[in-house]
Design a protein around this motif. Structure first.
Motif: not given
Length: 350
Positions: A294-297, A303-305, A320-323
């Motif tokens: 949601q933050e990336a959108a 970048e999300v990984s 878990w994701a790295q933003l």
């Protein structure tokens, strides 16, 4: 995004929706009548947009070849999959296409030649990725870049279905040992021929699909870069520079902006980006994947990984994701008309 065949849902589902709306108007009074009136406005705007946005008349330039041939070492193999935004529709020289721009930047920063294969097709929706992946795997790629989603929005493909096709593609590539970077759905609300209120709906649909794409791609082991809000404001402010002749696809400068946003993630996916070890800036860091999506959108160039916390991939709220929000890497200046070379074996932009 590809050539806009439609910008609202047509066919049996949309026809059924209109019949339901008409029946509801009989019993629901003014509110339902207003809904039907709004639907009529959207239909009229869709027809006007289709008349205004020209159809594709010629294929984009081929960009396949070896970039950075002067460098030594085993070439990296990159494949580009997706729709017309991946193919580079709207430019006339191969060095202006996204594939050429990314291959040039990757070659320069790794000091290795890059062999590029483009399988992206104008007008493609997520459902056709399977065929592109099958062809791409024959090249044994090291990295795949996918740009897809615009045509799914304009054709109103259910987001869950579009994402399922994309996830299947990412999983097939990852199973073959290929890293995958996906540029999520662009902001179709920036397209000038699409007027409010249809523009507002297009923006909402684009963001919803982009967030869903991030969720699916990261779960499947890929990386995503959000493009919608990154390009939208600049396209709106400088439409004559950032849009191609059809006012729908990016120009050479528009593609250069997108490539500059994606190149750092391509490098990181391959393990060659020094910025992977840098400390996270404010607003970045590890969080649950749904929150990161949601933050990336909402924020451009994010970048999300996948990530781990205490050795675990998943937490109470999911994976878990790295933003990260990257600084753009230059991919070279955009050549003036008549000065670029069409040879794919040159290093690329000057």
């Amino acid at each position: 995004m590809g050539v806009a065949d439609s910008v609202v849902p047509f066919g049996p589902r949309w026809q059924r929706a209109r019949r339901v709306a008409r029946l509801a108007a009989i019993g629901a009074g003014a509110s339902a009548a207003a809904y039907v009136a709004t639907a009529g406005v959207l239909l009229g705007q869709a027809r006007q947009a289709r008349r205004t946005i020209p159809m594709a008349e010629a294929p984009p330039p081929r960009c396949d070849g070896v970039y950075g041939a002067k460098f030594t070492g085993e070439p990296l193999t990159m494949v580009v999959l997706g729709d017309s935004s991946a193919a580079g529709y709207g430019v006339h020289r191969r060095r202006e296409t996204p594939g050429a721009l990314l291959a040039t930047g990757l070659s320069r920063r790794t000091q290795r030649p890059v062999r590029l294969h483009r399988f992206a097709v104008v007008g493609a929706i997520s459902a056709v990725l399977r065929h592109q992946v099958e062809a791409a795997l024959e090249c044994r790629p090291d990295i795949a870049v996918i740009l897809i989603g615009g045509n799914d929005v304009t054709n109103r493909t259910p987001p869950a279905l579009a994402v399922r096709y994309l996830v299947d593609a990412v999983r097939a590539l990852r199973a073959a040992g290929c890293e995958v970077v996906v540029g999520t759905c662009p902001d179709l609300g920036a397209i000038r021929p699409i007027q409010p209120p249809l523009r507002w709906l297009a923006r909402r649909w684009s963001r919803q699909l982009a967030a869903a794409q991030t969720l699916g791609v990261v779960e499947a082991g890929g990386w995503t870069v959000s493009l919608g809000d990154l390009l939208g404001p600049r396209f709106a402010a400088e439409p004559t520079r950032m849009f191609a002749w059809d006012r729908f696809h990016p120009s050479a400068e528009g593609y250069a902006v997108a490539a500059a946003a994606m190149l750092p993630t391509v490098l990181s996916a391959l393990g060659t980006g020094q910025e992977r070890r840098a400390a996270a800036a404010p607003g970045q860091g590890v969080r649950s994947l749904p929150e990161a999506a949601q933050e990336a959108a909402r924020h451009a160039g994010t970048e999300v990984s996948g990530a781990q916390v205490r050795g675990r991939d998943h937490g109470p709220a999911g994976r878990w994701a790295q933003l990260r929000r990257r600084a753009f890497f230059g991919v070279g200046s955009v050549p003036q008309s008549g000065t670029a070379t069409d040879s794919p074996t040159v290093e690329g932009l000057a």
